[in-house]
Enzyme design. Structure first.
Site, PDB file in Angstrom:
ATOM      1  N   CYS A 195       1.052  -1.512  -0.172  1.00  0.00           N
ATOM      2  CA  CYS A 195       0.291   0.442   0.082  1.00  0.00           C
ATOM      3  C   CYS A 195       0.950   1.444   0.505  1.00  0.00           C
ATOM      4  O   CYS A 195       2.317   1.654   0.141  1.00  0.00           O
ATOM      5  CB  CYS A 195      -1.260  -0.396   1.380  1.00  0.00           C
ATOM      6  N   ARG A 251       1.281   1.618  -6.179  1.00  0.00           N
ATOM      7  CA  ARG A 251       2.191   0.676  -4.938  1.00  0.00           C
ATOM      8  C   ARG A 251       0.706  -0.361  -4.392  1.00  0.00           C
ATOM      9  O   ARG A 251       0.529  -0.708  -4.125  1.00  0.00           O
ATOM     10  CB  ARG A 251       2.826   1.841  -3.872  1.00  0.00           C
ATOM     11  N   TRP A 257      -4.033  -1.841  -1.551  1.00  0.00           N
ATOM     12  CA  TRP A 257      -3.611  -2.885  -2.119  1.00  0.00           C
ATOM     13  C   TRP A 257      -3.743  -4.245  -1.663  1.00  0.00           C
ATOM     14  O   TRP A 257      -2.951  -4.607  -0.378  1.00  0.00           O
ATOM     15  CB  TRP A 257      -1.774  -3.435  -2.318  1.00  0.00           C
ATOM     16  N   ASN A 314       0.417   0.724   6.208  1.00  0.00           N
ATOM     17  CA  ASN A 314       1.389  -0.369   5.398  1.00  0.00           C
ATOM     18  C   ASN A 314       2.013  -1.311   5.890  1.00  0.00           C
ATOM     19  O   ASN A 314       2.883  -0.634   6.766  1.00  0.00           O
ATOM     20  CB  ASN A 314       1.942   0.772   4.150  1.00  0.00           C
ATOM     21  N   GLY A 315       1.873  -2.565   5.596  1.00  0.00           N
ATOM     22  CA  GLY A 315       2.541  -3.802   6.415  1.00  0.00           C
ATOM     23  C   GLY A 315       1.395  -4.580   6.599  1.00  0.00           C
ATOM     24  O   GLY A 315       0.174  -4.566   6.088  1.00  0.00           O
ATOM     25  N   GLU A 352      14.799 -12.270 -18.289  1.00  0.00           N
ATOM     26  CA  GLU A 352      15.185 -10.776 -17.785  1.00  0.00           C
ATOM     27  C   GLU A 352      14.185 -10.222 -18.794  1.00  0.00           C
ATOM     28  O   GLU A 352      12.878  -9.856 -18.343  1.00  0.00           O
ATOM     29  CB  GLU A 352      16.076  -9.673 -17.827  1.00  0.00           C
ATOM     30  N   LYS A 365       9.620  -8.950 -18.135  1.00  0.00           N
ATOM     31  CA  LYS A 365       9.496  -8.532 -18.869  1.00  0.00           C
ATOM     32  C   LYS A 365       7.932  -8.118 -19.552  1.00  0.00           C
ATOM     33  O   LYS A 365       6.838  -7.446 -19.238  1.00  0.00           O
ATOM     34  CB  LYS A 365      10.155  -7.107 -19.682  1.00  0.00           C
ATOM     35  N   GLU A 415       5.402  -9.515 -17.036  1.00  0.00           N
ATOM     36  CA  GLU A 415       4.309  -8.134 -15.658  1.00  0.00           C
ATOM     37  C   GLU A 415       3.403  -7.647 -16.480  1.00  0.00           C
ATOM     38  O   GLU A 415       2.372  -7.413 -16.318  1.00  0.00           O
ATOM     39  CB  GLU A 415       5.564  -8.034 -15.906  1.00  0.00           C
ATOM     40  N   HIS A 437      16.243 -30.471 -24.391  1.00  0.00           N
ATOM     41  CA  HIS A 437      15.615 -31.440 -23.188  1.00  0.00           C
ATOM     42  C   HIS A 437      15.522 -31.714 -22.681  1.00  0.00           C
ATOM     43  O   HIS A 437      14.507 -31.620 -21.078  1.00  0.00           O
ATOM     44  CB  HIS A 437      17.200 -31.288 -21.563  1.00  0.00           C
ATOM     45  N   LYS A 442       4.738  -2.619  -7.156  1.00  0.00           N
ATOM     46  CA  LYS A 442       6.359  -1.470  -7.219  1.00  0.00           C
ATOM     47  C   LYS A 442       7.127  -2.086  -6.598  1.00  0.00           C
ATOM     48  O   LYS A 442       8.475  -2.644  -6.455  1.00  0.00           O
ATOM     49  CB  LYS A 442       5.815  -0.230  -7.513  1.00  0.00           C
TER      50      LYS A 442
HETATM   51  C1  F6R Z   1      10.060  -6.469 -12.164  1.00  0.00           C
HETATM   52  C2  F6R Z   1      10.545  -5.981 -10.841  1.00  0.00           C
HETATM   53  C3  F6R Z   1      10.422  -6.548  -9.311  1.00  0.00           C
HETATM   54  C4  F6R Z   1      11.524  -6.331  -8.641  1.00  0.00           C
HETATM   55  C5  F6R Z   1      10.951  -7.269  -7.283  1.00  0.00           C
HETATM   56  C6  F6R Z   1      12.675  -6.304  -6.405  1.00  0.00           C
HETATM   57  O1  F6R Z   1      10.385  -5.221 -13.084  1.00  0.00           O
HETATM   58  O2  F6R Z   1      10.157  -4.599 -10.684  1.00  0.00           O
HETATM   59  O3  F6R Z   1      10.548  -8.445 -10.205  1.00  0.00           O
HETATM   60  O4  F6R Z   1      12.725  -6.143  -9.550  1.00  0.00           O
HETATM   61  O5  F6R Z   1      10.280  -6.981  -7.029  1.00  0.00           O
HETATM   62  O6  F6R Z   1      12.481  -4.652  -6.480  1.00  0.00           O
HETATM   63  P1  F6R Z   1      13.557  -3.675  -5.620  1.00  0.00           P
HETATM   64  O7  F6R Z   1      14.800  -4.465  -6.310  1.00  0.00           O
HETATM   65  O8  F6R Z   1      13.069  -3.089  -5.125  1.00  0.00           O
HETATM   66  O9  F6R Z   1      13.818  -4.477  -4.346  1.00  0.00           O
END
Ligand code: F6R
Length: 617
Positions: A2, A27, A74, A100-101, A492, A496, A499, A515, A612
């Site tokens: 949140c 968030r 959230w 938040n938590g 990666e 992307k 996501e 395999h 995020k």
């Molecule tokens: C993907 C993404 C997540 C973060 C992961 C770690 O695009 O953003 O996979 O990389 O949640 O987040 P941080 O770097 O903030 O620890």
């Protein structure tokens, strides 16, 4: 996850809180709410839905107060609904709280409060907090009917001591209308300060347009805020001093600046992010400098193992950096997913160096892994993009990427900045250890300095990638293949795509295909190959040949001489040292995910089910 915002000052709080919530919507965005102090009573306006919907509510216009707290939710405990939305108040309407938590022992606390006559109207864990504060308040008043802010502080502290879990809290009270108390434990919270105003937020960018002067709280430190005053207290309620940190980020960097989406803006900010992260740390003829990391040769010689620990994209940056550390420093390096590391009883001792990478610096699993490593005797280094974030306060040493605020949920510029920082760290260690070939390091430094320009050249592929996205946006499955460092980029690129486009994708080391996964390849399926490692390119081409034979459509990202006519689409990126190639080869893949998401009409910056920063386990 949140987001929380707070304001205490001389202006009307509501518009400031709404603006902050809009910036924090990344968030969490299933419900939102605001609470202000109005003529000595508490008012709350909240509902499920986005901040925009809250803003359009009739009652929001009634909020005139200059002290207020706000929340964008959230859902974790309880579905998105008006009842479950924050702020929450106690039964007597004395205290209002945003949180938040996660409160881990909320069942026990709720039972205790119910036994004492309290009623609950939501399914949330948070609702216990204002009631628990009130429970202690009633007790205090029974002993001593004194209404000083110290009473307010004491009852908040007593409640916090009962709570197990993580929290960033803002608390206001009708009985103390000029004050707000904030506290955090394992959840982010920053305090921005100006002369007659105080701003509170889950992150810096949300309030960066008001101030550059910030305070950061450690776990279980309390701040008692007035518009023109702040006092800080430790858990025992002894007053403590805190230093102001001046944040250099530009407020404009938290705006879209004419781009349609933050993600696109952040992709295009990569040359600057890399330039800023390199800063003055690298020059061709001088030793690499990390003032904030004063490790001696003796200390580094004592290290016999390095762990790089992170989650998601940050972990992929670790994978991309592992080889350069091993090559230049000759120290075995393992990359671990934080949520796995913390529960697998890893072998750690005082000869271990653990490096934690986190854009936000607030990822719960990464912080927990750091605490574990530290407890077991490892030296710890945090790499983060956010000054003063939790991870940087826990680690022995902290170094920063200077990517600027990253707002889009999908990480782009933070990833490439992390990769460059790990490369520089490898050079820094190697130079202290005097292990590596000087010419090799010199060449790598030269290439690092050329990177911003090469990233700019890589953007030339954007239009072709956009056209390719139009061809494949309705696909159900996409495969990403690579070997060596290219495989880390495949991972990666695949993340992307998942996501933000919701297309199922898999990434594989190209040699693993036969395999098992090759059974999934059928006519028309899209396979994306990354081919930048000269030593492995022929092998990967052979693997891709196998999928072409089975009818796959192929896109290749390369800087090598291969037979381009074999493939449906070839994106040529600038030649670069293999250790640095992820910084260039990921760019077409970031753009591909972006354009597919746009083609599908999705919310690029706020993909479904994602937040995020993942501040709970
Ligand atoms: C993907 C993404 C997540 C973060 C992961 C770690 O695009 O953003 O996979 O990389 O949640 O987040 P941080 O770097 O903030 O620890």
């Amino acid at each position: 996850m949140c987001g929380i915002v707070g304001y205490i000052g001389t202006k009307k709080a509501c518009p400031i809180l709404l603006a902050g919530l809009t910036r924090l919507e990344y968030r969490g965005y299933d419900s939102a709410g605001i609470s202000t102090i109005e003529k000595d009573c508490i008012k709350i306006v909240k509902d499920k839905g986005r901040v925009k919907e809250l803003e359009n509510k009739k009652e929001i216009k009634d909020l005139q107060g200059t002290v207020g707290i706000a929340h964008t939710r959230w859902a974790t405990h309880g579905k998105p609904s008006k009842e479950n939305a924050h702020p929450h108040k106690d039964n007597s309407n004395t205290f209002s709280v945003v949180h938040n938590g996660i409160i881990e022992n909320y069942y026990d606390l709720r039972n205790l409060l119910e036994e004492n006559g309290y009623k609950f109207y939501s399914e949330t864990d948070t609702e216990v907090i204002p009631n628990l504060i009130h429970y202690y308040y009633k007790k205090e008043l029974a002993i001593n009917n004194e209404h000083t802010v110290q009473t307010f502080l004491r009852v908040v502290r007593n409640a916090c001591l009962d709570i197990k879990g993580s929290y960033a809290l803002e608390i206001i009270s009708k009985d103390f209308p000029e004050y707000m108390i904030v506290v955090r434990k394992d959840s982010p919270l920053v305090i921005g300060t100006c002369k007659d105003e105080k701003y509170i937020s889950s992150d810096i960018p949300a309030i960066l347009s008001y101030t550059r002067d910030f305070y950061f709280l450690n776990d279980l430190e309390f701040a008692v805020l007035k518009n023109d005053d702040i006092k800080f207290y430790d858990t025992n309620l002894n007053q403590i001093d805190k230093k102001i940190s001046n944040i250099e980020w530009d407020a404009m960097s938290s705006e879209k600046n004419g781009y349609e989406d933050f993600m696109l803006k952040e992709i295009y900010e990569q040359p600057t992010a890399i330039r800023e992260t390199i800063g003055s740390r690298i020059s061709v003829d001088n030793k690499c400098e990390f003032e904030e990391l004063p490790l001696t040769k003796k200390e580094l010689e004592n290290i016999d193992k390095i762990y790089i620990i992170a989650c998601g994209t940050a972990m992929h940056a670790g994978l991309a950096g592992k080889n350069v550390i091993e090559k230049l420093c000759r120290i075995p390096t393992e990359v671990d997913i934080a949520s796995e590391f913390r529960y697998r009883d890893p072998i750690i001792n005082n000869r271990t160096l653990s490096i934690f990478i986190s854009q936000s610096g607030e990822t719960a699993d990464t912080i927990a892994a750091l605490k574990l490593a530290k407890k077991s005797g490892s030296k710890t280094i945090a790499i983060s993009n956010v000054i003063g974030s939790s991870i940087t306060r826990e680690a022995d040493y902290s170094i920063y990427t200077h990517a600027g605020p990253e707002i889009a949920v999908a990480s782009t510029k933070a990833y490439t900045s992390q990769v460059i920082l790990v490369n520089m760290l490898a050079i820094y260690f190697a130079e202290i250890l005097e292990k590596s070939n000087k010419e090799e390091i010199r060449n790598l430094k030269k290439e690092i300095l050329e990177l911003p320009k090469k990233i700019g050249e890589t953007f030339n592929c954007a239009e072709r990638i956009k056209q390719f996205a139009k061809k494949i946006y309705q696909e159900k499955d996409v495969f990403f293949l690579g070997r060596g460092i290219d495989e880390t980029v495949a991972k990666e690129g695949s993340l992307k795509l998942k996501e933000i486009s919701y297309i199922h994708s898999e990434s594989y080391p190209a040699g693993e295909l036969k395999h098992g996964p090759i059974a999934l390849i059928e006519s028309g399926i899209t396979v994306i190959g990354i081919l930048t490692d000269k030593l492995l390119v022929d092998k990967t081409v052979n693997n891709i040949q196998e999928v072409i034979t089975r009818g796959a459509r192929t896109l290749i990202i390369t800087n090598q001489n291969v037979n381009y006519s074999m493939f449906d689409e070839v994106i040529i990126i600038p030649k670069v040292n293999t250790f640095l190639s992820p910084i260039l080869s990921i760019i077409p893949l970031q753009l591909l995910a972006y354009y597919i998401s746009k083609e599908k009409g999705l919310d690029v910056d706020k993909p479904r089910n994602l937040a995020k920063s993942v501040t709970v386990e």
